[in-house]
Design a protein around this motif. Structure first.
Motif, PDB file in Angstrom:
ATOM      1  N   GLY A 180      -7.313  -2.440   4.726  1.00  0.00           N
ATOM      2  CA  GLY A 180      -7.095  -1.126   4.129  1.00  0.00           C
ATOM      3  C   GLY A 180      -7.654   0.047   4.900  1.00  0.00           C
ATOM      4  O   GLY A 180      -7.649   1.176   4.418  1.00  0.00           O
ATOM      5  N   ALA A 181      -8.105  -0.196   6.147  1.00  0.00           N
ATOM      6  CA  ALA A 181      -8.672   0.895   6.933  1.00  0.00           C
ATOM      7  C   ALA A 181      -7.601   1.866   7.430  1.00  0.00           C
ATOM      8  O   ALA A 181      -7.874   3.044   7.650  1.00  0.00           O
ATOM      9  N   ILE A 182      -6.370   1.371   7.635  1.00  0.00           N
ATOM     10  CA  ILE A 182      -5.258   2.225   8.039  1.00  0.00           C
ATOM     11  C   ILE A 182      -4.033   1.875   7.201  1.00  0.00           C
ATOM     12  O   ILE A 182      -3.940   0.792   6.620  1.00  0.00           O
ATOM     13  N   ASP A 183      -3.094   2.811   7.161  1.00  0.00           N
ATOM     14  CA  ASP A 183      -1.860   2.644   6.378  1.00  0.00           C
ATOM     15  C   ASP A 183      -0.649   2.400   7.264  1.00  0.00           C
ATOM     16  O   ASP A 183       0.449   2.153   6.753  1.00  0.00           O
ATOM     17  N   GLY A 184      -0.830   2.480   8.552  1.00  0.00           N
ATOM     18  CA  GLY A 184       0.285   2.263   9.466  1.00  0.00           C
ATOM     19  C   GLY A 184      -0.165   2.459  10.891  1.00  0.00           C
ATOM     20  O   GLY A 184      -1.292   2.874  11.162  1.00  0.00           O
ATOM     21  N   PHE A 185       0.752   2.146  11.831  1.00  0.00           N
ATOM     22  CA  PHE A 185       0.407   2.296  13.246  1.00  0.00           C
ATOM     23  C   PHE A 185       1.659   2.231  14.096  1.00  0.00           C
ATOM     24  O   PHE A 185       2.719   1.796  13.654  1.00  0.00           O
ATOM     25  N   CYS A 186       1.496   2.685  15.339  1.00  0.00           N
ATOM     26  CA  CYS A 186       2.509   2.478  16.370  1.00  0.00           C
ATOM     27  C   CYS A 186       1.837   1.716  17.494  1.00  0.00           C
ATOM     28  O   CYS A 186       0.818   2.171  18.035  1.00  0.00           O
ATOM     29  N   VAL A 187       2.396   0.556  17.857  1.00  0.00           N
ATOM     30  CA  VAL A 187       1.734  -0.337  18.804  1.00  0.00           C
ATOM     31  C   VAL A 187       2.771  -1.197  19.501  1.00  0.00           C
ATOM     32  O   VAL A 187       3.893  -1.367  19.008  1.00  0.00           O
ATOM     33  N   GLY A 188       2.373  -1.746  20.658  1.00  0.00           N
ATOM     34  CA  GLY A 188       3.233  -2.684  21.363  1.00  0.00           C
ATOM     35  C   GLY A 188       3.164  -4.073  20.759  1.00  0.00           C
ATOM     36  O   GLY A 188       2.227  -4.413  20.036  1.00  0.00           O
ATOM     37  N   GLU A 189       4.156  -4.866  21.093  1.00  0.00           N
ATOM     38  CA  GLU A 189       4.202  -6.242  20.589  1.00  0.00           C
ATOM     39  C   GLU A 189       3.086  -7.087  21.209  1.00  0.00           C
ATOM     40  O   GLU A 189       2.672  -6.828  22.349  1.00  0.00           O
ATOM     41  N   PRO A 190       2.556  -8.101  20.488  1.00  0.00           N
ATOM     42  CA  PRO A 190       3.117  -8.738  19.289  1.00  0.00           C
ATOM     43  C   PRO A 190       2.564  -8.206  17.972  1.00  0.00           C
ATOM     44  O   PRO A 190       2.808  -8.797  16.920  1.00  0.00           O
ATOM     45  N   TRP A 191       1.817  -7.098  17.999  1.00  0.00           N
ATOM     46  CA  TRP A 191       1.029  -6.718  16.831  1.00  0.00           C
ATOM     47  C   TRP A 191       1.871  -6.186  15.679  1.00  0.00           C
ATOM     48  O   TRP A 191       1.539  -6.409  14.510  1.00  0.00           O
ATOM     49  N   GLY A 192       2.984  -5.504  15.972  1.00  0.00           N
ATOM     50  CA  GLY A 192       3.847  -5.037  14.888  1.00  0.00           C
ATOM     51  C   GLY A 192       4.530  -6.178  14.161  1.00  0.00           C
ATOM     52  O   GLY A 192       4.531  -6.240  12.924  1.00  0.00           O
ATOM     53  N   SER A 193       5.109  -7.098  14.931  1.00  0.00           N
ATOM     54  CA  SER A 193       5.786  -8.231  14.287  1.00  0.00           C
ATOM     55  C   SER A 193       4.789  -9.148  13.595  1.00  0.00           C
ATOM     56  O   SER A 193       5.124  -9.785  12.582  1.00  0.00           O
ATOM     57  N   LEU A 194       3.541  -9.211  14.101  1.00  0.00           N
ATOM     58  CA  LEU A 194       2.528 -10.031  13.434  1.00  0.00           C
ATOM     59  C   LEU A 194       2.167  -9.435  12.076  1.00  0.00           C
ATOM     60  O   LEU A 194       2.018 -10.169  11.092  1.00  0.00           O
ATOM     61  N   ALA A 195       2.031  -8.115  11.993  1.00  0.00           N
ATOM     62  CA  ALA A 195       1.741  -7.469  10.706  1.00  0.00           C
ATOM     63  C   ALA A 195       2.857  -7.735   9.708  1.00  0.00           C
ATOM     64  O   ALA A 195       2.608  -8.021   8.527  1.00  0.00           O
ATOM     65  N   GLN A 196       4.105  -7.677  10.167  1.00  0.00           N
ATOM     66  CA  GLN A 196       5.232  -7.938   9.281  1.00  0.00           C
ATOM     67  C   GLN A 196       5.274  -9.414   8.895  1.00  0.00           C
ATOM     68  O   GLN A 196       5.565  -9.760   7.738  1.00  0.00           O
ATOM     69  N   HIS A 197       4.977 -10.296   9.856  1.00  0.00           N
ATOM     70  CA  HIS A 197       4.953 -11.729   9.579  1.00  0.00           C
ATOM     71  C   HIS A 197       3.918 -12.078   8.521  1.00  0.00           C
ATOM     72  O   HIS A 197       4.154 -12.942   7.672  1.00  0.00           O
ATOM     73  N   ARG A 198       2.789 -11.385   8.548  1.00  0.00           N
ATOM     74  CA  ARG A 198       1.733 -11.616   7.563  1.00  0.00           C
ATOM     75  C   ARG A 198       1.960 -10.860   6.269  1.00  0.00           C
ATOM     76  O   ARG A 198       1.130 -10.893   5.365  1.00  0.00           O
ATOM     77  N   ASP A 199       3.103 -10.183   6.150  1.00  0.00           N
ATOM     78  CA  ASP A 199       3.488  -9.441   4.946  1.00  0.00           C
ATOM     79  C   ASP A 199       2.484  -8.338   4.602  1.00  0.00           C
ATOM     80  O   ASP A 199       2.267  -8.020   3.440  1.00  0.00           O
ATOM     81  N   LEU A 200       1.906  -7.744   5.630  1.00  0.00           N
ATOM     82  CA  LEU A 200       0.995  -6.625   5.424  1.00  0.00           C
ATOM     83  C   LEU A 200       1.745  -5.306   5.370  1.00  0.00           C
ATOM     84  O   LEU A 200       1.236  -4.308   4.847  1.00  0.00           O
ATOM     85  N   GLY A 201       2.941  -5.278   5.936  1.00  0.00           N
ATOM     86  CA  GLY A 201       3.741  -4.067   5.981  1.00  0.00           C
ATOM     87  C   GLY A 201       5.081  -4.364   6.602  1.00  0.00           C
ATOM     88  O   GLY A 201       5.435  -5.532   6.801  1.00  0.00           O
TER      89      GLY A 201
END
Length: 337
Positions: A180-201
């Protein structure tokens, strides 16, 4: 071809998919074949990588594509003339919003306008009267920062009033969203797809949609290092170029490269959710095998953003610095083009 002046050197990287070519070049033996032993040094933050390269603690580095120009101009630190003699990857950035903020937004696709989700975000913000959402990007002078700002602006979102922007290393973003420290981000892979894979966003936009085909990462060396070790630089460029050709040669090679990236010294478990290495499709449209030859022309959009930073301090970006940073001369000499 002259023998490399250095037998051993160190290349710094940040744990991202587009560090693949240096990892492949080491694991598949392309560096060794060129007569150099390369140690890959995993770094924790772009600012650390920048400072180590400038001070000579690293011989070369996997850099955000705007960084050589920002370093040469003295933005955020003392000027250090830096070159980008090879492109390591295009695309790969994703804009992710937490489940709370992304609920009901469209999944991104080739026929989806990324502005639709920006406008949906703006509508949510209009009904929000609490603390502004906290969005993270990786470095002030980065494609991630500029793409995030452009995406927010496409929804007519007042960034100064409605958003809290912060800088955070890529590998910390998923856990920061989880706690809950941040509500979103812009980042290179694999971190965006990992967040989605973990159902965090959800991934709500892609940097490749905003800037199609734009270089995201480059090889970086200081101009002084390039002048002192020209044959070593040529060997380094050839090894990375051959790594890209090897990666493009077959799906089996791509699968093997993903296995290498999953080793603990590199990206470790952060790529366990991926079935393939950097597919050139949604959500990230990442390309590790495109034309690696740099040029000032393909960096013009980034140059516009950096020129704005310069004007804020009463300076102006000169074309000579831009052309020197992204000159194809070293690439052409190394590959005999």
């Amino acid at each position: 071809m002259s023998a490399p002046e250095l037998e051993r050197m160190t290349l710094g990287f940040i744990p991202l998919i587009d560090a693949a070519l240096p990892i492949i070049a080491r694991e598949a033996g392309f560096f060794t074949a060129e007569g150099i032993e390369v140690t890959l040094s995993r770094e924790n933050a772009w600012s650390t990588l920048r400072d180590k390269l400038a001070s000579g603690l690293l011989d070369s580095a996997h850099l955000l594509s705007p960084m050589p120009l920002a370093m040469s101009l003295g933005l955020s630190r003392a000027p250090c003339e830096t070159l980008a003699p090879l492109i390591l990857g295009r695309g790969g950035n994703t804009i992710v919003l937490s489940r709370r903020w992304s609920q009901g937004m469209h999944a991104i696709a080739e026929d989806r306008d990324p502005r639709c989700n920006a406008q949906a975000f703006a509508a949510r913000l209009a009904d929000h009267h609490g603390e502004p959402p906290r969005l993270a990007m990786v470095y002030p002078y980065s494609c991630q920062h500029y793409q995030l700002r452009e995406w927010l602006a496409s929804g007519d979102i007042d960034i100064q009033r409605r958003i809290q922007l912060s800088v955070m290393p890529p590998q910390r973003m998923v856990e920061a969203m989880a706690n809950g420290a941040i509500d979103g981000f812009c980042v290179g892979e694999p971190w965006g797809s990992l967040a989605q894979h973990r159902d965090l966003g959800s991934i709500v936009a892609s940097g490749a949609q905003c800037w199609p085909g734009h270089p995201e990462k480059v090889l970086g060396v200081t101009a002084a290092w390039a002048l002192r070790y020209p044959a070593t630089l040529a060997a380094l460029i050839r090894a990375l170029h051959k790594a890209g050709q090897w990666l493009a040669a077959s799906p089996d090679n791509a699968r093997r490269a993903l296995d290498w990236l999953a080793l603990p010294p590199y990206l470790d478990r952060s790529v366990a959710h991926l079935a393939a290495l950097a597919p050139p499709t949604a959500p990230a449209w990442q390309n590790l095998i495109g034309d690696p030859r740099p040029s000032a022309e393909i960096m013009s959009h980034v140059a516009e953003h950096l020129d704005q930073h310069m004007h804020e301090s009463g300076r102006a970006l000169d074309m000579h610095t831009l052309s020197t940073c992204y000159s194809p001369a070293h690439f052409d000499a190394a590959t005999h083009q």
